[in-house]
Design a protein around this motif. Structure first.
Motif, PDB file in Angstrom:
ATOM      1  N   ASP A 192      49.965  40.969  51.215  1.00  0.00           N
ATOM      2  CA  ASP A 192      48.531  40.902  51.561  1.00  0.00           C
ATOM      3  C   ASP A 192      47.686  41.742  50.611  1.00  0.00           C
ATOM      4  O   ASP A 192      46.595  41.343  50.163  1.00  0.00           O
ATOM      5  CB  ASP A 192      48.315  41.380  52.999  1.00  0.00           C
ATOM      6  CG  ASP A 192      48.876  40.395  54.022  1.00  0.00           C
ATOM      7  OD1 ASP A 192      49.063  39.209  53.636  1.00  0.00           O
ATOM      8  OD2 ASP A 192      49.091  40.798  55.172  1.00  0.00           O
ATOM      9  N   VAL A 193      48.204  42.923  50.268  1.00  0.00           N
ATOM     10  CA  VAL A 193      47.459  43.799  49.348  1.00  0.00           C
ATOM     11  C   VAL A 193      47.329  43.154  47.970  1.00  0.00           C
ATOM     12  O   VAL A 193      46.260  43.157  47.334  1.00  0.00           O
ATOM     13  CB  VAL A 193      48.145  45.166  49.253  1.00  0.00           C
ATOM     14  CG1 VAL A 193      47.516  46.011  48.139  1.00  0.00           C
ATOM     15  CG2 VAL A 193      48.077  45.905  50.564  1.00  0.00           C
ATOM     16  N   ILE A 194      48.443  42.587  47.546  1.00  0.00           N
ATOM     17  CA  ILE A 194      48.415  41.949  46.219  1.00  0.00           C
ATOM     18  C   ILE A 194      47.445  40.776  46.217  1.00  0.00           C
ATOM     19  O   ILE A 194      46.676  40.549  45.253  1.00  0.00           O
ATOM     20  CB  ILE A 194      49.840  41.498  45.848  1.00  0.00           C
ATOM     21  CG1 ILE A 194      50.721  42.735  45.603  1.00  0.00           C
ATOM     22  CG2 ILE A 194      49.812  40.615  44.598  1.00  0.00           C
ATOM     23  CD1 ILE A 194      52.187  42.409  45.402  1.00  0.00           C
ATOM     24  N   GLN A 195      47.407  40.009  47.291  1.00  0.00           N
ATOM     25  CA  GLN A 195      46.486  38.869  47.379  1.00  0.00           C
ATOM     26  C   GLN A 195      45.027  39.328  47.339  1.00  0.00           C
ATOM     27  O   GLN A 195      44.192  38.721  46.662  1.00  0.00           O
ATOM     28  CB  GLN A 195      46.780  38.080  48.658  1.00  0.00           C
ATOM     29  CG  GLN A 195      45.941  36.807  48.769  1.00  0.00           C
ATOM     30  CD  GLN A 195      46.283  36.019  50.033  1.00  0.00           C
ATOM     31  OE1 GLN A 195      47.132  36.436  50.829  1.00  0.00           O
ATOM     32  NE2 GLN A 195      45.603  34.894  50.199  1.00  0.00           N
ATOM     33  N   LYS A 196      44.722  40.414  48.051  1.00  0.00           N
ATOM     34  CA  LYS A 196      43.345  40.940  48.028  1.00  0.00           C
ATOM     35  C   LYS A 196      42.969  41.420  46.642  1.00  0.00           C
ATOM     36  O   LYS A 196      41.854  41.219  46.170  1.00  0.00           O
ATOM     37  CB  LYS A 196      43.210  42.072  49.043  1.00  0.00           C
ATOM     38  CG  LYS A 196      43.359  41.633  50.502  1.00  0.00           C
ATOM     39  CD  LYS A 196      42.239  40.689  50.895  1.00  0.00           C
ATOM     40  CE  LYS A 196      42.340  40.310  52.369  1.00  0.00           C
ATOM     41  NZ  LYS A 196      41.296  39.318  52.733  1.00  0.00           N
ATOM     42  N   MET A 197      43.922  42.060  45.963  1.00  0.00           N
ATOM     43  CA  MET A 197      43.648  42.539  44.598  1.00  0.00           C
ATOM     44  C   MET A 197      43.372  41.361  43.663  1.00  0.00           C
ATOM     45  O   MET A 197      42.476  41.419  42.801  1.00  0.00           O
ATOM     46  CB  MET A 197      44.818  43.369  44.087  1.00  0.00           C
ATOM     47  CG  MET A 197      44.978  44.716  44.796  1.00  0.00           C
ATOM     48  SD  MET A 197      46.403  45.627  44.208  1.00  0.00           S
ATOM     49  CE  MET A 197      45.971  45.895  42.496  1.00  0.00           C
ATOM     50  N   ASP A 198      44.150  40.289  43.867  1.00  0.00           N
ATOM     51  CA  ASP A 198      43.902  39.099  43.053  1.00  0.00           C
ATOM     52  C   ASP A 198      42.504  38.538  43.297  1.00  0.00           C
ATOM     53  O   ASP A 198      41.789  38.117  42.367  1.00  0.00           O
ATOM     54  CB  ASP A 198      44.952  38.037  43.370  1.00  0.00           C
ATOM     55  CG  ASP A 198      46.301  38.366  42.737  1.00  0.00           C
ATOM     56  OD1 ASP A 198      46.305  39.222  41.833  1.00  0.00           O
ATOM     57  OD2 ASP A 198      47.312  37.754  43.138  1.00  0.00           O
ATOM     58  N   GLU A 199      42.060  38.489  44.549  1.00  0.00           N
ATOM     59  CA  GLU A 199      40.739  37.957  44.861  1.00  0.00           C
ATOM     60  C   GLU A 199      39.632  38.809  44.242  1.00  0.00           C
ATOM     61  O   GLU A 199      38.644  38.291  43.688  1.00  0.00           O
ATOM     62  CB  GLU A 199      40.570  37.874  46.379  1.00  0.00           C
ATOM     63  CG  GLU A 199      41.446  36.827  47.038  1.00  0.00           C
ATOM     64  CD  GLU A 199      41.312  36.845  48.552  1.00  0.00           C
ATOM     65  OE1 GLU A 199      40.545  37.710  49.050  1.00  0.00           O
ATOM     66  OE2 GLU A 199      41.933  36.018  49.224  1.00  0.00           O
ATOM     67  N   VAL A 200      39.811  40.143  44.336  1.00  0.00           N
ATOM     68  CA  VAL A 200      38.800  41.041  43.751  1.00  0.00           C
ATOM     69  C   VAL A 200      38.752  40.889  42.235  1.00  0.00           C
ATOM     70  O   VAL A 200      37.687  40.821  41.619  1.00  0.00           O
ATOM     71  CB  VAL A 200      39.087  42.497  44.142  1.00  0.00           C
ATOM     72  CG1 VAL A 200      38.186  43.453  43.372  1.00  0.00           C
ATOM     73  CG2 VAL A 200      38.917  42.696  45.640  1.00  0.00           C
ATOM     74  N   TYR A 201      39.934  40.790  41.633  1.00  0.00           N
ATOM     75  CA  TYR A 201      39.990  40.660  40.191  1.00  0.00           C
ATOM     76  C   TYR A 201      39.353  39.336  39.736  1.00  0.00           C
ATOM     77  O   TYR A 201      38.599  39.274  38.761  1.00  0.00           O
ATOM     78  CB  TYR A 201      41.434  40.755  39.724  1.00  0.00           C
ATOM     79  CG  TYR A 201      41.582  40.821  38.229  1.00  0.00           C
ATOM     80  CD1 TYR A 201      41.281  41.984  37.519  1.00  0.00           C
ATOM     81  CD2 TYR A 201      42.006  39.705  37.504  1.00  0.00           C
ATOM     82  CE1 TYR A 201      41.421  42.037  36.148  1.00  0.00           C
ATOM     83  CE2 TYR A 201      42.134  39.748  36.129  1.00  0.00           C
ATOM     84  CZ  TYR A 201      41.826  40.928  35.455  1.00  0.00           C
ATOM     85  OH  TYR A 201      41.942  40.980  34.095  1.00  0.00           O
ATOM     86  N   THR A 202      39.623  38.267  40.494  1.00  0.00           N
ATOM     87  CA  THR A 202      39.028  36.964  40.166  1.00  0.00           C
ATOM     88  C   THR A 202      37.508  37.007  40.289  1.00  0.00           C
ATOM     89  O   THR A 202      36.768  36.458  39.449  1.00  0.00           O
ATOM     90  CB  THR A 202      39.598  35.890  41.098  1.00  0.00           C
ATOM     91  OG1 THR A 202      41.017  35.834  40.939  1.00  0.00           O
ATOM     92  CG2 THR A 202      39.005  34.523  40.772  1.00  0.00           C
ATOM     93  N   ARG A 203      37.022  37.684  41.339  1.00  0.00           N
ATOM     94  CA  ARG A 203      35.576  37.800  41.508  1.00  0.00           C
ATOM     95  C   ARG A 203      34.942  38.574  40.363  1.00  0.00           C
ATOM     96  O   ARG A 203      33.850  38.244  39.884  1.00  0.00           O
ATOM     97  CB  ARG A 203      35.259  38.451  42.854  1.00  0.00           C
ATOM     98  CG  ARG A 203      33.777  38.383  43.228  1.00  0.00           C
ATOM     99  CD  ARG A 203      33.520  38.990  44.602  1.00  0.00           C
ATOM    100  NE  ARG A 203      34.246  38.279  45.645  1.00  0.00           N
ATOM    101  CZ  ARG A 203      35.242  38.815  46.354  1.00  0.00           C
ATOM    102  NH1 ARG A 203      35.615  40.059  46.109  1.00  0.00           N
ATOM    103  NH2 ARG A 203      35.845  38.118  47.294  1.00  0.00           N
TER     104      ARG A 203
END
Length: 448
Positions: A25-36
């Motif tokens: 879950d943490v990795i997925q959130k980091m991916d979303e923030v990085y994409t944004r």
């Protein structure tokens, strides 16, 4: 625009109390923030590109403006200018930025006018026009027609003033040149008008000589008779003063026909005065026709003008042409009698010239009233029974220097000048061919 995303770092060893699903879950959130962040960076670069293009567009517009542009803050300090102003004053924009607008003005009156416009609390959104004098690169004053417009921020507060001006030196010089050319054109037109009038007058010399010959001959004959009468009176008075007998005086009175002489004297004197007055009238009419006409307009009896024109043109012809003239009882227009007579003489002269080869020539001159009751118009038609106007010439009949007459017989200015005179009198002059043959000119003038 996109960038390659680096792989998310994975922990090398599991942490106590944190299971694998939590880490995912943490990795997925980091991916979303990085994409944004990547998307925001792309959008920012797009906005920067659009802003740069807008700035380039505004700069190109300001550079292409031929009018000078000055943007001032609320204190009158220059914030921005354009290439036209820099070219006019001979200074770069970075040299002008931060200086006072008053430094560019040539006189105190311009400084006061600019300061008053900038200090005006309720300046119109459309701006106000002010004439200013700017200093050019040589330090010489240049008149500028400027427009002062307030610059307002988003909160409605006034941030400064925008000045847009156009140097008027060239415009004023062009205006003065145009005015001088207009005056020269008016003088030339008046000279042409007078030259055409004198040409028409020259055609009447023979008729005028004949017209003057009759009254002058009459006066000359009467003067000779008066001279003989004076000799007989002198002889009779000398005998009377010599105190001769009554019988001899009576004999002398009968011999010298004193009674007949005394009875004939009034008619001789009246005839002489009449001939002299007739001569004076002819000369006065010629002077009035040939003189330069003033600009003012006066009431003119158009019937008298037409009758004079018919009389003079007939007198200038080697053989008179029958004219059927149907006048109104009274018709007054506002204008110049000499100019209107020139128009009528020109129309009649053209009609007579067109009849040179016609076996039974005839010219009709008629008057009538047309138009609305509140704007009555007098209509004069001059018609002949000649060959008419060729259809290809109808559209050019009033053009300057256009003539169908042989070389040396016409200047081509008569109808053109007549057309201009009628227009100046608020009227209209037209030409057409009649159904029965011949040409017809229609003159329309507003009645006084």
């Amino acid at each position: 625009m996109s960038k390659d995303r680096a792989p998310s770092p994975l922990p090398t060893a599991p942490m106590e109390g944190v299971d694998e699903s939590t880490w995912l879950d943490v990795i997925q959130k980091m991916d979303e923030v990085y994409t944004r962040l990547i998307d925001d960076e792309v959008e920012l670069e797009k906005k920067n590109s659009e802003l740069e293009q807008s700035q380039q567009f505004i700069f190109s517009v300001l550079s292409a403006m031929s009018d000078v542009l000055i943007v001032c803050d609320e204190r009158g300090l220059i914030e921005q200018t354009n290439a036209a102003l820099c070219e006019l004053v001979g200074r770069r924009e970075d040299q002008l930025r931060g200086t006072s607008l008053a430094d560019l003005l040539a006189d105190e009156a311009s400084v006061l006018a600019a300061r008053t416009a900038m200090d005006r609390s309720e300046a119109p959104r459309g701006g106000q026009g002010i004439e200013l004098n700017l200093l050019d690169r040589q330090g010489q004053p240049v008149p500028v027609d400027a427009n002062c417009t307030p610059r307002v921020g988003a909160n409605g507060k006034r941030l400064g003033t925008v000045w847009v001006g156009r140097p008027t030196a060239e415009l004023k010089r062009a205006y003065h040149e145009m005015r001088a050319a207009h005056e020269a054109l008016k003088r030339t037109q008046q000279q042409l008008l007078h030259s055409e009038k004198m040409a028409s007058l020259g055609q009447l010399v023979a008729g005028v000589a004949h017209e003057l010959n009759n009254p002058i001959s009459f006066v000359l004959g009467n003067v000779h008779a008066l001279s003989k009468y004076s000799e007989r009176l002198r002889s009779y008075i000398a005998a009377f003063h010599a105190h001769q007998p009554e019988a001899l005086l009576q004999q002398q009175r009968e011999k010298l026909r004193i009674d007949h002489l005394l009875a004939d004297l009034p008619s001789l004197i009246d005839g002489t005065l009449e001939g002299a007055q007739r001569t004076a009238d002819i000369v006065h009419g010629l002077k009035r026709f040939s003189a330069m006409d003033p600009e003012e307009r006066k009431p003119v009896n158009l019937v008298e003008v037409i009758e004079r024109a018919i009389h003079w043109v007939q007198k200038g012809r080697p053989a008179p042409v029958p004219v059927r003239w149907v006048p109104l009882q009274a018709c007054t227009v506002l204008g110049s009698a000499g100019q209107l007579q020139q128009v009528m003489m020109n129309l009649l002269q053209n009609a007579f010239d067109a009849l040179s080869t016609v076996p039974e020539p005839m010219v009709w001159v008629e008057m009538g009233c047309t138009g609305e009751p509140d704007r009555p118009t007098v209509c004069v038609t001059v018609r002949d029974n000649g060959p008419g106007i060729p259809p290809e010439h109808l559209l050019r009949i009033f053009d300057p220097f256009f003539t169908t007459k042989p070389v040396g017989k016409g200047t081509g200015l008569g109808l053109s000048i007549s057309y201009g005179i009628v227009e100046q009198h608020g009227g209209r002059l037209t030409a057409r061919n009649t159904e029965g043959g011949g040409a017809e000119f229609v003159l329309e003038l507003p009645r006084a």
